[in-house]
Scaffold this motif. Structure first.
Motif, PDB file in Angstrom:
ATOM      1  N   ILE A   1       2.926  -7.085   4.694  1.00  0.00           N
ATOM      2  CA  ILE A   1       1.761  -6.229   4.495  1.00  0.00           C
ATOM      3  C   ILE A   1       0.826  -6.825   3.458  1.00  0.00           C
ATOM      4  CG2 ILE A   1       1.021  -3.978   3.616  1.00  0.00           C
ATOM      5  CD1 ILE A   1       3.508  -2.788   4.913  1.00  0.00           C
ATOM      6  N   ALA A   2       1.412  -7.303   2.366  1.00  0.00           N
ATOM      7  CA  ALA A   2       0.597  -7.897   1.304  1.00  0.00           C
ATOM      8  C   ALA A   2      -0.147  -9.124   1.808  1.00  0.00           C
ATOM      9  CB  ALA A   2       1.487  -8.260   0.115  1.00  0.00           C
TER      10      ALA A   2
ATOM     11  N   SER B   1      -2.999  -7.913   4.322  1.00  0.00           N
ATOM     12  CA  SER B   1      -4.062  -7.062   3.799  1.00  0.00           C
ATOM     13  C   SER B   1      -5.188  -7.898   3.221  1.00  0.00           C
ATOM     14  CB  SER B   1      -3.500  -6.124   2.728  1.00  0.00           C
ATOM     15  OG  SER B   1      -3.007  -6.855   1.640  1.00  0.00           O
TER      16      SER B   1
ATOM     17  N   GLU C   1     -12.899  -0.605  -5.016  1.00  0.00           N
ATOM     18  CA  GLU C   1     -12.251  -1.734  -4.355  1.00  0.00           C
ATOM     19  C   GLU C   1     -11.981  -2.854  -5.360  1.00  0.00           C
ATOM     20  OE1 GLU C   1     -13.188  -4.959  -0.817  1.00  0.00           O
ATOM     21  OE2 GLU C   1     -14.056  -2.936  -0.682  1.00  0.00           O
TER      22      GLU C   1
ATOM     23  N   GLN D   1      -7.656  -4.078  -1.495  1.00  0.00           N
ATOM     24  CA  GLN D   1      -6.949  -2.922  -2.011  1.00  0.00           C
ATOM     25  C   GLN D   1      -7.899  -2.124  -2.875  1.00  0.00           C
ATOM     26  OE1 GLN D   1      -3.332  -3.760  -4.113  1.00  0.00           O
ATOM     27  NE2 GLN D   1      -2.880  -1.608  -4.514  1.00  0.00           N
ATOM     28  N   SER D   2      -7.777  -0.803  -2.813  1.00  0.00           N
ATOM     29  CA  SER D   2      -8.621   0.062  -3.618  1.00  0.00           C
ATOM     30  C   SER D   2      -7.766   1.104  -4.317  1.00  0.00           C
ATOM     31  CB  SER D   2      -9.682   0.752  -2.745  1.00  0.00           C
ATOM     32  OG  SER D   2      -9.058   1.585  -1.783  1.00  0.00           O
TER      33      SER D   2
ATOM     34  N   SER E   1      -7.089   0.809   7.401  1.00  0.00           N
ATOM     35  CA  SER E   1      -6.453   0.765   6.085  1.00  0.00           C
ATOM     36  C   SER E   1      -5.275   1.732   6.064  1.00  0.00           C
ATOM     37  CB  SER E   1      -7.450   1.124   4.982  1.00  0.00           C
ATOM     38  OG  SER E   1      -7.916   2.449   5.135  1.00  0.00           O
TER      39      SER E   1
ATOM     40  N   SER F   1      -4.054   4.984  -3.698  1.00  0.00           N
ATOM     41  CA  SER F   1      -4.484   3.622  -3.469  1.00  0.00           C
ATOM     42  C   SER F   1      -4.545   3.411  -1.968  1.00  0.00           C
ATOM     43  CB  SER F   1      -3.520   2.630  -4.124  1.00  0.00           C
ATOM     44  OG  SER F   1      -3.972   1.297  -3.968  1.00  0.00           O
ATOM     45  N   SER F   2      -5.091   2.281  -1.563  1.00  0.00           N
ATOM     46  CA  SER F   2      -5.214   1.985  -0.146  1.00  0.00           C
ATOM     47  C   SER F   2      -5.163   0.481   0.056  1.00  0.00           C
ATOM     48  CB  SER F   2      -6.531   2.551   0.402  1.00  0.00           C
ATOM     49  OG  SER F   2      -6.659   2.279   1.781  1.00  0.00           O
ATOM     50  N   ILE F   3      -4.427   0.066   1.066  1.00  0.00           N
ATOM     51  CA  ILE F   3      -4.363  -1.336   1.447  1.00  0.00           C
ATOM     52  C   ILE F   3      -5.178  -1.519   2.722  1.00  0.00           C
ATOM     53  CG2 ILE F   3      -2.862  -3.219   2.173  1.00  0.00           C
ATOM     54  CD1 ILE F   3      -0.644  -1.970   0.528  1.00  0.00           C
TER      55      ILE F   3
END
Length: 228
Positions: A14-15, A18, A227, A21-22, A60, A51-53
């Motif tokens: 995922i990292a 992505s 962001e 990120q926010s 997202s 937070s959001s990826i």
């Protein structure tokens, strides 16, 4: 060990996938279903941190925590929702969602859905409502002591909603509406006096009921994010 390795691998994937990120938070009004269905309960104020990826400009995965005082948890017994709220709770709710965003210049429209888990840090019975709802016609019930609650601390559910907002550089602000439904397993028990109206008969009775404490309703609020 194998399960831990899979989790680590998924997080790494995922990292890597992505793109952004926010972080942010918001305030909203919680409108319990008891309020618009039964004219009981009251508005609550909900605060959230999250937070959001991001996976590109459109998709997202938001996640975070929300905190609220909830007056209006309904009883759900064998799939049937009761006539009035039976519980008041101080809640902490964790959520994980998938969001789709449609950019419209500086404006955007969001649609999202996902799962949540709730921790009812305190769960209190609304005794008068319970007495009125369980008593048959021409009877008055009065609990001798407070109704005992077993369970109800943790529950699971889902939420979904939509929002409209504005994007200025790295800052986004939006108005949103979320429908949420969470259920927690609860067992109630206690002793009450049964008074027959007109007959003058008073007798002691025992009460026990397995049910779900149902937190359903709408969250209407404003969120902001930055962001990274």
């Amino acid at each position: 060990m194998k399960r831990s390795a899979v989790v680590v691998l998924l997080v790494a994937m995922i990292a890597a996938a992505s793109s952004a990120q926010s972080v942010g938070g918001g305030l909203s009004f919680w409108v319990p279903e008891s309020m618009y269905q039964q004219n009981e309960g009251s508005l609550g104020v909900e605060s959230a941190l999250g937070s959001s990826i991001g996976f590109g400009e459109i998709i997202s995965a938001p996640f975070g925590l929300a905190f609220a005082q909830v007056y209006g948890l309904m009883p759900e017994i064998d799939g049937t929702v009761g006539d009035s709220p039976w519980f008041y709770a101080d809640t902490a709710l964790a959520f994980l969602m998938l969001k789709a965003r449609l950019p419209l210049g500086v404006l955007y429209v969001d649609a999202f859905a996902g799962i949540n888990g709730v921790w009812n840090m305190t769960l209190r019975p609304l005794t008068k409502n319970i007495e009125n709802d369980i008593a048959p016609a021409n009877h008055l019930y009065s609990f001798e002591e407070s109704v005992n609650i077993d369970g109800g601390q943790f529950g699971w559910g889902w939420q979904a909603g939509a929002g409209i907002g504005v994007n200025i550089g790295q800052i986004s602000v939006d108005l949103n509406v979320t429908y949420r439904l969470v259920r927690s397993e609860v067992t109630l028990d206690g002793s009450y006096s049964d008074v027959t109206i007109g007959g003058g008969t008073v007798q002691g009775e025992s009460f026990s009921e397995e049910l779900k404490a149902r937190m359903g309703g709408f969250s209407i609020g404003i969120d902001g994010s930055f962001e990274l």
